[in-house]
Design an enzyme around this catalytic site. Structure first.
Site, short mmCIF file in Angstrom:
data_model
loop_
_atom_site.label_atom_id
_atom_site.label_comp_id
_atom_site.label_asym_id
_atom_site.label_seq_id
_atom_site.Cartn_x
_atom_site.Cartn_y
_atom_site.Cartn_z
N LYS A 42 0.86 -1.19 0.00
CA LYS A 42 0.00 0.00 0.00
C LYS A 42 0.89 1.24 0.00
CE LYS A 42 -4.35 0.96 2.42
NZ LYS A 42 -4.97 0.87 3.76
O1 G3P Z 1 -7.43 1.81 5.75
C1 G3P Z 1 -7.82 2.99 5.13
C2 G3P Z 1 -9.18 3.50 5.54
O2 G3P Z 1 -10.14 2.48 5.44
C3 G3P Z 1 -9.22 4.23 6.85
O3 G3P Z 1 -10.52 4.51 7.32
O4 G3P Z 1 -12.05 5.24 9.10
O5 G3P Z 1 -9.61 5.81 9.28
O6 G3P Z 1 -11.05 6.94 7.60
P1 G3P Z 1 -10.81 5.69 8.39
#
Ligand code: G3P
EC number: 2.2.1.2
Length: 223
Positions: free
Chosen positions: A92
């Site tokens: 990633k």
């Molecule tokens: O892993 C990336 C993403 O899904 C993060 O989500 O909830 O931290 O915006 P969030």
């Protein structure tokens, strides 16, 4: 649409994998840091490598592991190390200039890349042109700033289809079950979500009530 867990917690992965519905896992530095902090464990290279391998075994599908380097050369080196840990690892990378350079180099070497932190269709286009296998638009974080995460996903899915781009779209930053339904209806290839959202997908009070009634009625007449 495939369902991924967005977590670095092994128990959560094992539980949802046990349902027979889990296709993969995504992690990020925040999730890994949270996991090691919760276990009271100091993060080391070896500890991280062992943990990522265990996640791969538990997930039984692609596992996105994010680099923490910010310059292309270092991202490539870190990406190679991550990819060598397990055949299921997807590297990633953040969608920056350096991330694009690293994506081009790693993808040319045959390493699968998930370009993350995508907030516009043009970022997704650039990621696809750099050889990414996956792009991850962040629905929840777009909604957080009073914009429309669904609209972002709609544009990216349509662009990938119209342009016939060889990239899979991961709806990320999923915050609630409605995001999952929306992502499926919009044609995302994958939705990655926290453990709590996975549980919410299944739970319905009428299912619980209906089952309770079936069991009560059955008790009255069962042989
Ligand atoms: O892993 C990336 C993403 O899904 C993060 O989500 O909830 O931290 O915006 P969030």
């Amino acid at each position: 649409m495939e369902l991924y867990l967005d977590t670095a917690n092994l128990e959560e992965i094992r539980e949802i994998a046990g349902w027979g519905v889990l296709s993969g896992v995504t992690t990020n530095p925040t999730l890994v840091a949270k996991e090691f902090a919760a276990r009271g464990e100091r993060l080391t290279e070896e500890g991280l490598a062992a943990h990522l391998r265990a996640i791969c075994e538990a997930a039984g599908g692609p596992v996105s592991a994010e680099v923490t380097a910010l310059e292309a050369e270092a991202m490539v080196a870190e990406g190679r190390r991550l990819a060598a840990l397990h055949p299921q690892i997807v590297v990633k990378l953040p969608t920056t200039e350096e991330g694009l350079k690293a994506c081009r180099r790693l993808s040319t070497e045959g390493v699968r890349v998930n370009m993350t932190l995508i907030f516009s269709a043009n970022q997704a286009l650039l990621a696809a042109r750099a050889g990414a296998s996956y792009v991850s638009p962040f629905l929840g974080r777009v909604d957080d700033i009073s914009w429309d995460g669904g609209q972002l996903l709609r544009e990216i899915v349509e662009m990938v289809q119209v342009q016939d781009l060889p990239v899979r779209v991961i709806a990320a930053s999923i915050r609630h079950p409605r995001h999952v339904t929306e992502a499926a209806l919009l044609g995302a290839d994958i939705a990655t979500m926290p453990h709590a959202v996975f549980k919410q997908l299944l739970k319905h009070p009428l299912t619980d009530l209906g089952l309770k009634r079936f069991m009560e009625d059955w008790e009255k007449v069962k042989p």
